[in-house]
Scaffold this active site. Structure first.
Site: not given
Ligand SMILES: *Cc1c(COP(=O)(O)O)cnc(C)c1O
Length: 398
Positions: A114, A185, A210-211, A357
């Site tokens: 990400f 992660d 939050y996911k 997705r």
């Molecule tokens: C959703 C996601 C994020 C988002 O980070 P925030 O700081 O919560 O906005 C970061 N890394 C990964 C791998 C994600 O899927």
């Protein structure tokens, strides 16, 4: 333990007429979260005021709820704490891990990670100095790329675009064999599939709530530190709530005991209240049963889509064991197709450059919905209903 996922759907507040296949991006509202948050607002914040920190147990929430998440990710009790956002936790855990390998300078990640994780690593390396660097390789080349200069291997277990899943146990072993530490992660793993952090021997992990874990937009992230590292890790972001005695107001930082030291500042109590209501559901979920159901739903979707159209190309691994709980397809007009689909009440999302997705979340998604979603998607492609200027107009959030 919940193994019957027909009953859990009623625990979520889903709008009528919507098939929600985006719980991997923003989990829906648990019905009980409404009253739980209202209670925190009215009775705790409203009536207790500052006394809420002690009387309502606010200060203990990041640890207490962390322990409930620990079960879902195979972590030892006392090794998970909540706070901040995932990007911040990536930075903190990575900085802490790098400090534990002072003679090495490379962070190794993969090109599918990400962007925020990669940006955080780039920014941290720039701060640490010119000899620090982030190196990225193709996801399948990570194991072979863990050379003697690699301090930390930083990976997202499940790829946010394709759902491709890394082999956590094997890569953790490979990192350790090469003398490196590993940071996982779990953004697309926590609440999506069984995770065995302790069994794999992971050093650090981070993830969001939050996911799949339904804490609501902006809900706090979590961080895991293996118990063997907890008392020597320096938390990098040394905030007052990670201090051994925050209310001693000591001008010098002294790290708190164990995982407490990874706390930074004041926790988001309203979001934690929502998360608490969600964890009341998750506490009863059998993760192996959830995984089996998630695979059934994903397989059913792929089969129905592929039977109904030849315009989409599967972007996710075909082997369900190599996927997380999401399925993606390529389509050159993916954005417009997704807008047309959302217009018909089927909510997934779009990821550039061309990915449709879909997330599969057994707690509230049924086989009938998955079949119906595939049917509507195929209909949109056959009729070219997506081919209008309105559906091609890009919004800020895709
Ligand atoms: C959703 C996601 C994020 C988002 O980070 P925030 O700081 O919560 O906005 C970061 N890394 C990964 C791998 C994600 O899927």
């Amino acid at each position: 333990m919940t193994t019957d996922f027909t009953a859990t759907r009623a625990l979520f507040d889903l709008p009528e007429g919507v098939i929600y296949l985006d719980g991997n991006s923003l989990g829906p509202l648990p019905v009980a979260a409404k009253a739980r948050v209202a209670r925190t607002v009215e009775q705790e914040w409203g009536q207790m005021l500052i006394r809420g920190w002690n009387a309502a147990g606010w200060m203990e929430m990041p640890r207490a709820l962390g322990d409930r998440i620990a079960r879902l990710i195979g972590a030892e009790p006392g090794s998970v704490v909540l706070g901040d956002t995932l990007s911040i936790k990536v930075y903190q855990a990575l900085a802490s891990a790098l400090e534990m390998r002072p003679d090495r300078r490379v962070v190794l990640s993969d090109t599918g990670n990400f962007p925020s994780d990669l940006y955080m690593a780039q920014g941290l390396c720039a701060t640490l100095g010119a000899d620090y660097a982030l190196r990225t390789v193709a996801p399948e080349e990570v194991a072979a790329a863990i050379g003697p200069d690699v301090a930390v291997v930083m990976l997202t277990e499940v790829d946010y675009r394709t759902g491709r899943k890394h082999d956590m146990a094997a890569l953790t072993r490979a990192a350790h064999a090469a003398g490196a530490l590993i940071l996982w992660d779990l953004a697309h793993s926590a609440g999506a599939l069984p995770v065995e952090l302790a069994k794999a021997g992971a050093d650090f992990a981070v993830g969001c709530t939050y996911k799949y874990l339904n804490s609501g937009p902006g809900g706090p992230a979590f961080v895991y530190v293996a118990p063997r590292h907890q008392d020597r890790v320096r938390p990098a972001l040394s905030g007052w709530l990670g201090h051994e005695a925050p209310f001693a107001f000591d001008p010098d930082y002294r790290p708190g005991a164990g995982i407490e030291r990874m706390r930074v500042g004041t926790p988001p109590i309203l979001q934690l209240a929502a998360l608490e209501a969600s964890l009341d559901i998750w506490d009863r979920v059998d993760m192996a049963a959830l995984r089996a159901r998630s695979i059934d739903l994903s397989e059913c979707f792929i089969a129905a889509v592929e039977a109904g159209t030849d315009e989409l190309r599967l972007a996710s691994p075909r082997d369900p064991a190599a996927r997380g709980s999401q399925v993606s397809f390529h389509h050159p007009e993916g954005y417009a197709v997704m807008q047309a689909l959302i217009h018909r009440g089927v909510i997934g999302d779009f990821r550039a450059p061309d990915l449709l997705r879909f997330g599969f979340t057994p707690l509230f998604t049924t086989v009938e919905e998955v079949r119906r979603a595939a049917e509507i998607l195929c209909e949109i492609l056959t009729t070219e209903a997506w081919n209008t200027p309105a559906f091609k107009q890009r919004a800020k959030v895709t």
